[in-house]
Structures are given as C-alpha cells and as structure tokens.
Design an enzyme around this catalytic site. Structure first.
Site, PDB file in Angstrom:
ATOM      1  N   CYS A 139       0.816  -1.227   0.000  1.00  8.95           N
ATOM      2  CA  CYS A 139       0.000   0.000   0.000  1.00  8.95           C
ATOM      3  C   CYS A 139       0.849   1.277   0.000  1.00  8.95           C
ATOM      4  O   CYS A 139       0.556   2.230  -0.735  1.00  8.95           O
ATOM      5  CB  CYS A 139      -0.958  -0.006   1.183  1.00  8.95           C
ATOM      6  SG  CYS A 139      -0.152  -0.352   2.755  1.00  8.95           S
ATOM      7  N   HIS A 252      -2.713   6.710   4.484  1.00  9.62           N
ATOM      8  CA  HIS A 252      -1.267   6.849   4.715  1.00  9.62           C
ATOM      9  C   HIS A 252      -0.776   8.182   4.135  1.00  9.62           C
ATOM     10  O   HIS A 252      -1.249   8.621   3.083  1.00  9.62           O
ATOM     11  CB  HIS A 252      -0.485   5.774   3.968  1.00  9.62           C
ATOM     12  CG  HIS A 252      -0.615   4.385   4.517  1.00  9.62           C
ATOM     13  ND1 HIS A 252      -1.217   4.080   5.718  1.00  9.62           N
ATOM     14  CD2 HIS A 252      -0.176   3.200   4.008  1.00  9.62           C
ATOM     15  CE1 HIS A 252      -1.145   2.767   5.916  1.00  9.62           C
ATOM     16  NE2 HIS A 252      -0.530   2.212   4.892  1.00  9.62           N
TER      17      HIS A 252
END
Ligand code: A2P
Length: 344
Positions: A139, A252
C-alpha cells in the site's frame, strides 16, 4: 508458483473475495458495488470463525462462507486479502480451479512470473499475462509511486528518500477497532486496551510493526525499495525509507525527497503532477492546505502537495513532495479491482 491457467471470461465473471470480513475485503465489496462491476456469482469467504456471519454493504446483506479447498469451483476471479499464509495455501488452489487471482498480500510479489501491477503506472505488465496470479503492490509503495512515477518518467528519479506516516488500517480491521477503543478508553479515563496492537497507539507514533531485517530496515521499508524497482523495471534506482505508524484510521501519508536527472523547478513538477492520472494536486500555500489523511479518506485519488525544489541539492536537481492516499482504497482494494477491470 502454480502454472498459468485460464483467464476470466470476457463478461460477468464469477467472483470470490477471500478475507471478506477484513478491512480490505469489505472495501473490495463496497467498490464492486460503487463501480457497478458486472459479475456472476459473488462468494464472500473468510475463516471458520466468521462462517454464517451476515455483513451489510450498500444496503444489501451477504452471508460469509468458510474458506475451504473447494471454495473456488466455478470461480473466475478471486480477490485475496487474508494475509500471506492464506494466499500461499489457497491461491494455487484457486488457480488450479480455473480462477485468476489478484492477491493483496506480499506472498507472490517477488516471483518473476507474477506481474506486480498499478494500472495507471505499469498496466503493460499484464500484456503477456496468460492466467495465474497478479500481485497488488504494498500500500505505501503504491501511494508513493502514484505521485513519483509520473515525475520519474518525465525527469528521471535517481534517488528517493521516503518517510511515512501510516494509518493503522494497514494492519487490519482489528487494529482500527483497537485505536477506536483506545479513544473511548481515553474519554472514559480508563487504562488503554492493548490486546491487539500491544501498545498505546492513540497520541503516539511508533516504528512500523513489521519485522526488522539484519540491515536494520523493517519489511515495509524493504518492500518499498524492492517493489518500486520491479514496477519501474529499474534495479538501479536508489531508495531508502523510514516507515512509521501514526494514530490515523485509514489513510497513509509520506514525505518524499527526490534526486532527479533533469533539472526541474517545483512549478514544472506541479504541472507534471496535475496531468497525472489518479493524482490530485492539493497545494495551497496561502491557505496552508496540503494533503491530509482526513481528506484522502474514502477518496480514490492520491493527494499530492508541498511540491517544491529541494534547495539543499544542486539547483533543479532535487524535489520535495508530500502525499496522502487512502490505504484501503488505492492502497489495496481499489487497485485490485482496477486490475480486474483491466483484465476483463
Ligand atoms: P475472519 O474475520 O474470519 O478472521 P484484516 O486484514 O482486516 O485483519 O482481515 C483479515 C481477513 O482475512 C478477514 O476476513 C479474516 O477472516 C481473513 N482470514 C484470516 N485468517 C484466515 C483463514 N485462515 N482462512 C480464511 N480467512 C482468513
């Protein structure tokens, strides 16, 4: 790796989601709905603990089935997000049963015969694909590369230094639940619940919870280096990273410093990023508005801002950026379904 098998049919594949009760699995289900993905049957698979559980998505109810060796009979497309051990055991069985697997774990990413794909960046990696497993990148790698790859293609990235601010969603639904529980514990003046995470996450920042290798880098940092090189098909690019978790639920962020080959101003870099697919520039210096995880949450695009020349490097040879991307969407579920779209 299992031998290549068949590719899904041109229309209405029968789909299975492995890990359907998890944070990524649930997002996969939601995205299938939101994108009106045409499918035949839809099997939602998880462990025996969840068998018979009913989950709700977009106003519909689904019964979870236990993942077994027979789960893939008649399945054309299997989206895996139940961790590496489950992928290693069941993905070969899915392929043997005739399914194409898109795997969100790191189990097969390093295999030479497994394409590692971000459709906007290296969709051509699927050109020769004749069935088997396709890997979804890590990711953090994916979110960082969505912004850096267009710059790499335009001005040549020679070195990349990344510092991350990673949400707890990357460690799964149980971590998200525990961060919320810690917020309730704080509000109630109770000691923090740490059963899952083993630590206080709320009001804290700590090194990524993956094992550290002999070189001192944790696995997340190593994945960023290895996977970037595979996606760019360039073993020479220099990459170093420090990956850290922050008390954020599901998006994130990363600070990115680049050394580039062709002199480029911050303004030129911004123009390149404004044209990049799947990227949205959020760079309002006057209002001090730049990418933030709360703005990236639930959003498909990766947000990029703080775009400027790195004045510590020779003029024009360095760039600074800051990105935020939804770890569960572009960082995982969305990319897997974009791969499926590309295949079909
Ligand atoms: P379950 O909910 O039954 O444990 P997350 O990454 O959010 O922690 O989610 C992990 C997903 O992987 C969940 O859907 C979980 O199901 C599933 N899972 C974990 N272990 C297994 C297993 N041995 N067999 C099938 N599914 C599994």
């Amino acid at each position: 790796m299992p031998p290549p098998h068949t590719t899904p049919p041109a229309t209405a594949p029968n789909v299975a989601i492995v890990g359907a009760t998890g944070a990524v699995g649930r997002e996969m289900l939601a995205i299938l709905h939101q994108r009106r993905f045409t499918h035949g049957t839809l099997k939602l698979l998880a462990s025996s603990r969840s068998a018979g559980t009913v989950i709700e998505c977009c106003g519909r109810h689904y019964v979870i089935e236990e993942l077994t060796e027979d789960s893939f009979r008649g399945v054309d497309l299997a989206l895996f997000s139940a961790g590496g051990a489950v992928s290693r055991r069941y993905a070969p069985l899915a392929v043997k049963a005739g399914a194409t697997v898109v795997d969100n774990s790191s189990a097969f990413r390093r295999d030479d015969d497994v394409p590692l794909v971000v459709p906007e960046l290296n969709g051509e990696a699927l050109n020769d694909f004749s069935g088997g497993v396709i890997a979804n990148p890590n990711c953090t790698t994916m979110i960082v590369l969505m912004a850096v790859t267009p710059l790499h293609r335009a001005v040549g990235v020679k070195r990349m230094v990344v510092s991350t601010y990673q949400a707890v969603s990357g460690a799964g639904a149980a971590w998200m639940n525990e961060l919320e529980q810690q917020a309730r514990d704080f509000a109630a003046g109770r000691p923090y619940t740490t059963d899952v995470t083993g630590r206080q996450c709320l009001f804290n920042v700590f090194s990524h919870n993956s094992p550290i290798g002999p070189d001192g880098y944790n696995e997340e940092e190593t994945k960023l280096r290895r996977e970037t090189r595979k996606i760019w098909n360039d073993q020479s690019v220099k990459i170093t990273a420090t990956c850290v978790r922050v008390p954020v639920l599901r998006a994130h962020c990363a600070s990115i410093n680049l050394t580039i080959a062709k002199p480029t101003s911050g303004e030129e870099a911004k123009r390149i990023l404004e044209q990049a697919p799947g990227v949205r520039v959020v760079d309002d210096r006057q209002a001090n508005r730049f990418p933030e995880p709360i703005d990236a949450t639930g959003v498909d695009d990766v947000l990029v801002g703080r775009i400027r020349e790195d004045t510590s490097q020779p003029p024009g040879m360095g760039l600074e950026l800051f990105v935020a991307g939804d770890q569960l969407r572009k960082g995982a579920a969305l990319n897997a379904i974009q791969i499926a779209d590309l295949l079909l």
